[in-house]
Design a protein around this motif. Structure first.
Motif, PDB file in Angstrom:
ATOM      1  N   CYS A  54      47.569  25.390  46.413  1.00 33.27           N
ATOM      2  CA  CYS A  54      46.832  26.133  45.397  1.00 33.27           C
ATOM      3  C   CYS A  54      45.513  26.636  45.963  1.00 33.27           C
ATOM      4  CB  CYS A  54      46.574  25.262  44.167  1.00 33.27           C
ATOM      5  SG  CYS A  54      48.064  24.926  43.212  1.00 33.27           S
ATOM      6  N   ALA A  55      45.253  27.898  45.791  1.00 29.45           N
ATOM      7  CA  ALA A  55      44.010  28.524  46.247  1.00 29.45           C
ATOM      8  C   ALA A  55      43.444  29.346  45.106  1.00 29.45           C
ATOM      9  CB  ALA A  55      44.263  29.402  47.469  1.00 29.45           C
ATOM     10  N   ASN A  56      42.195  29.703  45.227  1.00 26.70           N
ATOM     11  CA  ASN A  56      41.542  30.530  44.217  1.00 26.70           C
ATOM     12  C   ASN A  56      41.922  31.994  44.435  1.00 26.70           C
ATOM     13  OD1 ASN A  56      40.235  28.389  42.930  1.00 26.70           O
ATOM     14  ND2 ASN A  56      38.561  28.431  44.413  1.00 26.70           N
ATOM     15  N   LEU A  57      43.068  32.367  43.903  1.00 29.05           N
ATOM     16  CA  LEU A  57      43.540  33.732  44.059  1.00 29.05           C
ATOM     17  C   LEU A  57      42.865  34.646  43.047  1.00 29.05           C
ATOM     18  CD1 LEU A  57      47.368  33.185  44.578  1.00 29.05           C
ATOM     19  CD2 LEU A  57      45.621  33.571  46.313  1.00 29.05           C
ATOM     20  N   GLU A  58      42.775  35.907  43.407  1.00 23.57           N
ATOM     21  CA  GLU A  58      42.183  36.901  42.529  1.00 23.57           C
ATOM     22  C   GLU A  58      43.235  37.373  41.523  1.00 23.57           C
ATOM     23  OE1 GLU A  58      39.105  40.291  43.588  1.00 23.57           O
ATOM     24  OE2 GLU A  58      41.158  40.947  43.997  1.00 23.57           O
ATOM     25  N   ILE A  59      42.917  37.248  40.252  1.00 23.69           N
ATOM     26  CA  ILE A  59      43.822  37.636  39.172  1.00 23.69           C
ATOM     27  C   ILE A  59      43.306  38.935  38.560  1.00 23.69           C
ATOM     28  CG2 ILE A  59      44.785  36.969  36.942  1.00 23.69           C
ATOM     29  CD1 ILE A  59      44.450  34.067  37.820  1.00 23.69           C
ATOM     30  N   THR A  60      44.181  39.919  38.447  1.00 27.59           N
ATOM     31  CA  THR A  60      43.821  41.214  37.882  1.00 27.59           C
ATOM     32  C   THR A  60      44.304  41.280  36.442  1.00 27.59           C
ATOM     33  OG1 THR A  60      44.103  42.191  40.080  1.00 27.59           O
ATOM     34  CG2 THR A  60      43.911  43.697  38.220  1.00 27.59           C
ATOM     35  N   VAL A  61      43.388  41.646  35.537  1.00 25.38           N
ATOM     36  CA  VAL A  61      43.683  41.713  34.109  1.00 25.38           C
ATOM     37  C   VAL A  61      43.377  43.128  33.630  1.00 25.38           C
ATOM     38  CG1 VAL A  61      43.309  40.690  31.839  1.00 25.38           C
ATOM     39  CG2 VAL A  61      43.032  39.285  33.893  1.00 25.38           C
ATOM     40  N   TYR A  62      44.326  43.731  32.914  1.00 23.78           N
ATOM     41  CA  TYR A  62      44.196  45.099  32.410  1.00 23.78           C
ATOM     42  C   TYR A  62      44.139  45.071  30.881  1.00 23.78           C
ATOM     43  CZ  TYR A  62      46.079  46.119  37.075  1.00 23.78           C
ATOM     44  OH  TYR A  62      46.317  46.164  38.419  1.00 23.78           O
ATOM     45  N   PHE A  63      43.411  46.041  30.318  1.00 19.30           N
ATOM     46  CA  PHE A  63      43.299  46.184  28.866  1.00 19.30           C
ATOM     47  C   PHE A  63      43.592  47.634  28.499  1.00 19.30           C
ATOM     48  CE2 PHE A  63      40.467  42.887  30.302  1.00 19.30           C
ATOM     49  CZ  PHE A  63      40.666  41.847  29.417  1.00 19.30           C
ATOM     50  N   ARG A  64      44.284  47.798  27.373  1.00 17.72           N
ATOM     51  CA  ARG A  64      44.528  49.152  26.881  1.00 17.72           C
ATOM     52  C   ARG A  64      44.805  49.112  25.387  1.00 17.72           C
ATOM     53  NH1 ARG A  64      49.278  53.600  28.192  1.00 17.72           N
ATOM     54  NH2 ARG A  64      48.218  55.362  27.223  1.00 17.72           N
ATOM     55  N   TYR A  65      44.359  50.147  24.723  1.00 17.14           N
ATOM     56  CA  TYR A  65      44.619  50.299  23.298  1.00 17.14           C
ATOM     57  C   TYR A  65      45.836  51.191  23.078  1.00 17.14           C
ATOM     58  CZ  TYR A  65      44.322  52.331  18.635  1.00 17.14           C
ATOM     59  OH  TYR A  65      44.619  52.776  17.381  1.00 17.14           O
ATOM     60  N   GLY A  66      46.699  50.765  22.161  1.00 20.91           N
ATOM     61  CA  GLY A  66      47.794  51.609  21.709  1.00 20.91           C
ATOM     62  C   GLY A  66      49.073  51.546  22.507  1.00 20.91           C
ATOM     63  N   ALA A  67      49.046  51.088  23.744  1.00 24.68           N
ATOM     64  CA  ALA A  67      50.235  51.070  24.591  1.00 24.68           C
ATOM     65  C   ALA A  67      49.979  50.137  25.768  1.00 24.68           C
ATOM     66  CB  ALA A  67      50.584  52.480  25.085  1.00 24.68           C
ATOM     67  N   PRO A  68      51.034  49.687  26.435  1.00 21.87           N
ATOM     68  CA  PRO A  68      50.830  48.869  27.634  1.00 21.87           C
ATOM     69  C   PRO A  68      50.050  49.638  28.691  1.00 21.87           C
ATOM     70  CG  PRO A  68      53.112  48.719  26.887  1.00 21.87           C
ATOM     71  CD  PRO A  68      52.465  49.806  26.079  1.00 21.87           C
ATOM     72  N   PRO A  69      49.221  48.952  29.457  1.00 20.28           N
ATOM     73  CA  PRO A  69      48.453  49.656  30.494  1.00 20.28           C
ATOM     74  C   PRO A  69      49.358  50.181  31.609  1.00 20.28           C
ATOM     75  CG  PRO A  69      48.140  47.283  30.662  1.00 20.28           C
ATOM     76  CD  PRO A  69      48.914  47.522  29.399  1.00 20.28           C
ATOM     77  N   VAL A  70      49.036  51.356  32.089  1.00 23.60           N
ATOM     78  CA  VAL A  70      49.743  51.946  33.230  1.00 23.60           C
ATOM     79  C   VAL A  70      49.019  51.485  34.492  1.00 23.60           C
ATOM     80  CG1 VAL A  70      50.506  54.073  34.326  1.00 23.60           C
ATOM     81  CG2 VAL A  70      50.419  53.917  31.836  1.00 23.60           C
ATOM     82  N   ILE A  71      49.663  50.630  35.255  1.00 19.01           N
ATOM     83  CA  ILE A  71      49.009  50.020  36.409  1.00 19.01           C
ATOM     84  C   ILE A  71      49.715  50.459  37.687  1.00 19.01           C
ATOM     85  CG2 ILE A  71      48.273  48.055  35.011  1.00 19.01           C
ATOM     86  CD1 ILE A  71      50.482  46.409  36.230  1.00 19.01           C
ATOM     87  N   ASN A  72      48.966  50.437  38.775  1.00 20.15           N
ATOM     88  CA  ASN A  72      49.508  50.852  40.072  1.00 20.15           C
ATOM     89  C   ASN A  72      48.769  50.124  41.186  1.00 20.15           C
ATOM     90  OD1 ASN A  72      51.016  52.245  41.975  1.00 20.15           O
ATOM     91  ND2 ASN A  72      49.665  54.031  41.966  1.00 20.15           N
ATOM     92  N   PRO A  73      48.905  48.804  41.249  1.00 21.10           N
ATOM     93  CA  PRO A  73      48.160  48.057  42.273  1.00 21.10           C
ATOM     94  C   PRO A  73      48.628  48.324  43.697  1.00 21.10           C
ATOM     95  CG  PRO A  73      49.646  46.605  41.091  1.00 21.10           C
ATOM     96  CD  PRO A  73      49.680  47.921  40.383  1.00 21.10           C
ATOM     97  N   LEU A  74      49.838  48.829  43.875  1.00 28.79           N
ATOM     98  CA  LEU A  74      50.352  49.104  45.217  1.00 28.79           C
ATOM     99  C   LEU A  74      49.976  50.489  45.714  1.00 28.79           C
ATOM    100  CD1 LEU A  74      53.943  47.565  44.900  1.00 28.79           C
ATOM    101  CD2 LEU A  74      51.855  46.490  45.753  1.00 28.79           C
ATOM    102  N   GLY A  75      49.345  51.302  44.860  1.00 32.78           N
ATOM    103  CA  GLY A  75      48.928  52.631  45.284  1.00 32.78           C
ATOM    104  C   GLY A  75      50.071  53.583  45.542  1.00 32.78           C
ATOM    105  N   THR A  76      51.165  53.437  44.811  1.00 30.00           N
ATOM    106  CA  THR A  76      52.305  54.326  45.003  1.00 30.00           C
ATOM    107  C   THR A  76      52.108  55.613  44.209  1.00 30.00           C
ATOM    108  OG1 THR A  76      53.469  53.230  43.181  1.00 30.00           O
ATOM    109  CG2 THR A  76      53.848  52.390  45.405  1.00 30.00           C
ATOM    110  N   SER A  77      52.938  56.598  44.513  1.00 25.23           N
ATOM    111  CA  SER A  77      52.813  57.898  43.859  1.00 25.23           C
ATOM    112  C   SER A  77      53.621  57.937  42.566  1.00 25.23           C
ATOM    113  CB  SER A  77      53.286  59.012  44.792  1.00 25.23           C
ATOM    114  OG  SER A  77      54.671  58.856  45.090  1.00 25.23           O
ATOM    115  N   PHE A  78      53.193  58.800  41.662  1.00 26.24           N
ATOM    116  CA  PHE A  78      53.882  59.017  40.403  1.00 26.24           C
ATOM    117  C   PHE A  78      54.737  60.279  40.513  1.00 26.24           C
ATOM    118  CE2 PHE A  78      50.744  56.023  39.112  1.00 26.24           C
ATOM    119  CZ  PHE A  78      51.234  55.412  37.966  1.00 26.24           C
TER     120      PHE A  78
END
Length: 728
Positions: A54-78
């Motif tokens: 177990c290590a202190n890993l960085e946790i990413t949390v997203y917030f959005r109103y009205g719909a699930p957040p559109v996330i792209n942590p891998l930097g891929t194209s749309f």
């Protein structure tokens, strides 16, 4: 304390976080914020298991109103023509964090969390200890129970001292403009208006709240809102800037500018369909009378000008997160220059935000005048109506998505992933930037294709569209294969070519042909049961990997789940049968243990197919049986067993070494990138070790002796009790 405020807390069950590889790796939470909320506080908690991993890993949390957040942590194209807003996110290292949102919009709010991107290493479940990270968000809201209702054109007196004033006004449909003004504002008898107004609700990732600070003369304290959100309450919060114990009094006045739409419905089309052709649809769609040219200003019905052509779009539910919208005539929308044409898309069921909204527009070349443009805007909550003033598609609280058609570009496409839960509006108007007078009598029929789909193009040939569920809420995501990535599996930056896919299939399937060696040796030594087990493993492993491949090089003779189960079962039974054969047990005991072990393996694989100990447990038991029998023979014969050093040097040690290397590769060296090579080596090492470890035939047995049982002649039989050979 303000007695008008009450607090409530909402919580959801914690979930185990995963390393990010695709959208399904993120854990999604859905909360509903009640109306009249003035403060929203997120309480984020992370718990992690103990241990050296177990290590202190960085946790990413997203917030959005009205719909699930559109996330792209891998930097891929749309995909092309995709419009999206960057998500609001925070990164957590500590165990507890809180986020505050003032005056949040009522309705659905979504929270998504994940660990850093995965290392692509294929880990055997239960073989290496892992650390669990548990994430749980709680929502604390503070809402107002006493809110003053601001009626249109009716002054509402307000007095501010130390507590803010809470007001709200209902904005009906077809409101073109809202003007909010403070009148008669005084502060302890002096002129001036030290008041801070906040109009609207906060949303994430974008916040379009309007803030008005009134410090000058009262007659200048007003706010103009074009195209405010329709059919909802609009929050207004007033705070005093005069300091403590300073009384501020004023009257709030709200004025609504409404316009009357010309509603295009089925009745109008039916009335005109009998005597008007498709090319002359404009005359039947517009209001009757000679004043149709002045539709935007002079024509009046009920005392108000027509401000738009309202098309009643028909909603057709096809499947889960799958909806089609169409105009009454199923295709065309008439676009003019004096008023915009507006089509309403109902995405307010609460289950429509988990897909992608796709909009396609095109105009026929023969009906598109030269030097003209069809400008279009896609907005939520209210339509964009001010095409004559600007083309930025911005309403009072929403930044819309622009589209355009011209004689050069007659098609336009727009993709909105995870649209907000709301009523969406498509606005279109004809614009002539070079010669405005040329647009007065022009009109264009625009074809539309409007739909909500779970995944764009069903994720293409290199992806699979999956429906994900969280407490009854369904949303879709693409799981990509063959190195393809991205929101719809359209990013080929790491994709495999067809040649690479074919090489991978050949490696994983043809490597199973090494099992021909232990099959031949088993038949040569009259070990027919072991030969059958190896043949079963070779067959199903070959066709399982032929079916398991992504892309185009795929062959499935049975369902994928059946082939996978048979492959895993064959691998486990092969190891079990080989070890029992090495133990040199009596025939009856050997076959009883072989059958019982096969049944236990079948049960454990059904419970957890990828659990390491479910397969290793029975195999370790067989290993204990083999070692026990070898030790017994060593003590009984008073010499090492097997007695021949050649057997140890040329068979057992190479076989054990190959098995050890195979286990090491299987447990710690496989990744998504090298799977085709390492797993092929695993096949060859497993089959090769079985060939080396199979015991030799009896000294008095002839090669291929099992074939002699097919004819009628003398046989050499073995007395297992006295180990003597007789002729019968």
């Amino acid at each position: 304390a303000d007695i008008r405020l009450v607090s409530e807390q909402f919580s959801q069950s914690p979930q185990k976080l995963s390393f990010y590889s695709w959208y399904g790796s993120a854990r999604l939470y859905r909360f509903r914020v009640p109306p009249d909320t003035v403060l929203l506080r997120w309480l984020l908690q992370v718990a992690q298991g103990g241990g050296p991993t177990c290590a202190n890993l960085e946790i990413t949390v997203y917030f959005r109103y009205g719909a699930p957040p559109v996330i792209n942590p891998l930097g891929t194209s749309f995909p092309a023509n995709t419009s999206m807003q960057p998500s609001f996110l925070i990164k957590m290292l500590q165990s507890n964090t809180s986020i505050n949102v003032s005056h949040p919009a009522p309705g659905d709010w979504f929270v998504a969390a994940h660990l850093p991107p995965s290392s692509q290493k294929i880990e055997v479940k239960g073989f290496i200890p892992t650390c669990a990270y548990i994430f749980q968000p709680d929502m604390l809201v503070v809402r107002v129970v006493e809110v003053s209702i601001l009626e249109p054109d009716t002054p509402l007196p307000q007095t501010l001292l130390s507590q803010p004033g809470y007001l709200k006004i209902f904005v009906p449909e077809f409101t073109q403009e809202l003007r909010l003004e403070l009148q008669g504002c005084v502060s302890n008898g002096s002129r001036g208006c030290p008041v801070h107004l906040t109009v609207g609700s906060a949303t994430l990732p974008s916040n379009f709240q309007k803030v008005l600070t009134c410090t000058g003369p009262a007659q200048a304290c007003r706010l103009l809102l074009p195209s405010p959100p329709w059919d909802r309450w609009l929050q207004v919060t007033a705070k005093s800037l005069a300091g403590p114990r300073v009384l501020v009094a004023f009257s709030a006045v709200a004025s609504l500018t409404a316009c009357r739409p010309w509603i295009v419905n089925f009745q109008h089309l039916l009335q005109n369909s009998s005597n008007q052709s498709r090319n002359n649809t404009s005359a039947g769609l517009l209001p009757p009378g000679p004043g149709w040219r002045g539709l935007g200003g002079s024509s009046r019905v009920g005392g108000g000008p027509f401000c738009l052509l309202s098309y009643q779009a028909v909603r057709e539910d096809v499947d889960v997160v799958s909806v089609h919208f169409r105009p009454p005539d199923r295709a065309s929308v008439l676009v003019r220059s004096d008023v915009p044409a507006v089509m309403r898309l109902q995405l307010s069921t609460g289950m429509d935000s988990g897909g992608s909204l796709t909009i396609a527009l095109w105009a026929n070349e023969s009906v598109m005048p030269n030097n003209t443009w069809v400008k279009a805007c896609v907005n939520a909550a209210s339509p964009f109506l001010s095409f004559s003033a600007a083309l930025n598609c911005t309403t009072a609280f929403f930044q819309g998505y622009p589209l355009s058609l011209s004689t050069v570009s007659r098609k336009a496409h727009l993709i909105i992933p995870y649209p907000e839960t709301d009523s969406w509006y498509l606005s279109l108007q004809l614009v002539c930037p070079q010669s405005p007078e040329g647009c007065e009598e022009a009109s264009v029929l625009v074809e539309t294709a409007l739909s909500l789909v779970p995944c764009l193009n069903d994720c293409g040939p290199y992806g699979q569209c999956l429906l994900l569920r969280r407490h009854g809420y369904l949303y879709a995501g693409c799981s990509c294969k063959a190195g393809w990535r991205g929101w719809s599996c359209t990013d080929n930056s790491t994709a495999q070519t067809l040649a690479q896919q074919q090489v991978a299939v050949l490696l994983l399937t043809l490597s199973n042909l090494v099992f021909l060696a232990p099959i031949a040796l088993s038949v040569h030594r009259c070990l027919l049961v072991e030969a059958s087990v190896y043949a079963y493993t070779m067959f199903f492993s070959t066709f399982y990997h032929a079916c398991d491949q992504p892309g185009e090089a795929v062959l499935c003779i049975l369902s994928y789940d059946t082939l996978q189960y048979c492959d895993f079962l064959g691998s486990g039974v092969s190891i079990w049968a080989t070890i029992l054969c090495m133990a040199r047990l009596k025939a009856a005991l050997k076959y009883v243990l072989l059958l019982l072990g096969t049944l236990v393996l079948a049960m454990t694989l059904q419970l957890d197919r990828r659990g390491a100990w479910n397969m290793m447990g029975p195999c370790l038991f067989a290993l204990v049986v083999m070692v026990t029998m070898w030790v017994y023979r060593c003590g009984h014969r008073r010499r090492c067993y097997p007695p021949s050093w050649q057997r140890w040097a040329f068979y057992l040690l190479p076989g054990i070494s190959m098995a050890a290397v195979a286990i090491a590769i299987y447990a710690s060296m496989m990744t998504s990138d090298n799977y085709y090579y390492t797993h092929s080596i695993w096949h060859m090492l497993l089959a090769g070790s079985a060939a080396f470890l199979l015991p030799p035939r009896d000294k008095h047995a002839e090669p291929w002796a099992c074939s002699q049982g097919l004819a009628c002649h003398y046989q050499i039989c073995k007395n297992h009790r006295e180990e003597l050979y007789t002729v019968t």
